[in-house]
Design a protein around this motif. Sequence first.
Motif, mmCIF file in Angstrom:
data_model
loop_
_atom_site.group_PDB
_atom_site.id
_atom_site.type_symbol
_atom_site.label_atom_id
_atom_site.label_comp_id
_atom_site.label_asym_id
_atom_site.label_seq_id
_atom_site.Cartn_x
_atom_site.Cartn_y
_atom_site.Cartn_z
ATOM 1 N N UNK A 29 0.842 -1.197 0.000
ATOM 2 C CA UNK A 29 0.000 0.000 0.000
ATOM 3 C C UNK A 29 0.870 1.238 0.000
ATOM 4 N N UNK A 30 0.235 2.378 -0.225
ATOM 5 C CA UNK A 30 0.938 3.653 -0.240
ATOM 6 C C UNK A 30 -0.060 4.741 0.132
ATOM 7 N N UNK A 31 0.344 5.652 0.979
ATOM 8 C CA UNK A 31 -0.485 6.805 1.334
ATOM 9 C C UNK A 31 0.247 8.054 0.868
ATOM 10 N N UNK A 32 -0.295 8.682 -0.200
ATOM 11 C CA UNK A 32 0.403 9.796 -0.847
ATOM 12 C C UNK A 32 -0.582 10.526 -1.749
ATOM 13 N N UNK A 33 -0.261 11.769 -2.101
ATOM 14 C CA UNK A 33 -1.109 12.510 -3.043
ATOM 15 C C UNK A 33 -0.925 11.920 -4.434
ATOM 16 N N UNK A 34 -1.973 11.271 -4.943
ATOM 17 C CA UNK A 34 -1.909 10.621 -6.243
ATOM 18 C C UNK A 34 -2.476 11.500 -7.347
ATOM 19 N N UNK A 35 -3.569 12.210 -7.037
ATOM 20 C CA UNK A 35 -4.277 12.947 -8.091
ATOM 21 C C UNK A 35 -3.949 14.435 -8.127
ATOM 22 N N UNK A 36 -2.980 14.882 -7.305
ATOM 23 C CA UNK A 36 -2.514 16.255 -7.378
ATOM 24 C C UNK A 36 -3.392 17.284 -6.687
ATOM 25 N N UNK A 37 -4.293 16.830 -5.786
ATOM 26 C CA UNK A 37 -5.165 17.791 -5.090
ATOM 27 C C UNK A 37 -4.600 18.220 -3.746
ATOM 28 N N UNK A 38 -3.325 17.862 -3.506
ATOM 29 C CA UNK A 38 -2.612 18.241 -2.282
ATOM 30 C C UNK A 38 -3.191 17.571 -1.037
ATOM 31 N N UNK A 92 -9.761 7.829 -2.257
ATOM 32 C CA UNK A 92 -9.535 9.245 -1.996
ATOM 33 C C UNK A 92 -9.964 9.572 -0.571
ATOM 34 N N UNK A 93 -9.132 10.332 0.101
ATOM 35 C CA UNK A 93 -9.412 10.734 1.490
ATOM 36 C C UNK A 93 -9.649 12.238 1.518
ATOM 37 N N UNK A 94 -10.800 12.667 2.083
ATOM 38 C CA UNK A 94 -11.079 14.092 2.211
ATOM 39 C C UNK A 94 -11.772 14.352 3.543
ATOM 40 N N UNK A 95 -12.325 15.558 3.694
ATOM 41 C CA UNK A 95 -12.937 15.939 4.970
ATOM 42 C C UNK A 95 -14.134 15.069 5.328
ATOM 43 N N UNK A 96 -14.748 14.448 4.333
ATOM 44 C CA UNK A 96 -15.936 13.624 4.577
ATOM 45 C C UNK A 96 -15.593 12.167 4.850
ATOM 46 N N UNK A 97 -14.325 11.823 4.719
ATOM 47 C CA UNK A 97 -13.912 10.444 4.969
ATOM 48 C C UNK A 97 -13.176 9.859 3.791
ATOM 49 N N UNK A 98 -13.313 8.548 3.606
ATOM 50 C CA UNK A 98 -12.619 7.838 2.543
ATOM 51 C C UNK A 98 -13.635 7.313 1.536
ATOM 52 N N UNK A 99 -13.336 7.475 0.270
ATOM 53 C CA UNK A 99 -14.239 7.017 -0.785
ATOM 54 C C UNK A 99 -13.438 6.257 -1.830
ATOM 55 N N UNK A 100 -13.875 5.044 -2.157
ATOM 56 C CA UNK A 100 -13.207 4.270 -3.195
ATOM 57 C C UNK A 100 -13.521 4.868 -4.560
#
Length: 234
Positions: free
Chosen positions: A1-10, A32-40
């Motif tokens: 696994x890897x936790x990193x900015x993949x799509x360039x949204x910082x 994708x991880x954002x303020x609302x949580x994690x979404x596949x």
Amino acid sequence: FMCQDIDGDKRNDLFLTHIDTVNQQATAKFIRINDKGAAEINTCPLDGLVTSHLQPVVSKLMGGEMAIYIDAVKGDGMITEVLGLKNGKLYNALENQSGGSTMSTYRASNVVIMDIDGDGVYEIPLLELITESGNPNDNIYKTYWYAYDGEYLILKNSTIMNYADGWYIELPPKWEDSITIIRDTAKRERIFMRIDEETGISAEVILKIRVVPISTPIEDINSYGFETFEITRN
């Protein structure tokens, strides 16, 4: 696994790979991880005939697009899979070329990707046997380094790699098909020899590279008979 900015949204994203050896299937998953949580976001297929994945690397293609590179053990060798990002979703960039089984990047040794020329793009190594030994581990290969532009593998350079001693040499074009190499493990030495075009037999020594301890006295190095030498320290 890897936790990193993949799509360039910082924001950091989560990237996972999974191998199902029973059914010979493998997949990559982008979360994708954002303020609302994690979404596949999506999954995409990988080569199902591999037995393990090495740590994924986020880099870019030769044209500048973001990509994820994954080295994987396959049989007695290794492949590299390249995943691109289109419309925010992952796709297997090499799958169409290989029919679902990635062979375009296969090499018969566990040699991994690296940015060989320091241009910020990872190069994929492909091997050509130069000197065959009774022990496969002692075979000597020429390593061709390819960058992927999203459509084709582009040759960047060819080298002789010595991973054990930590050096490599980039081959000049005139040496491409006219040399053989002898390994002297005891002396930590590689001997480059020119092949006679008419006989196909090694004709003359054109280069020797030897690794010696940094503490070796200069007079001892001079006694080895090398015309020139260089001392470097890691």
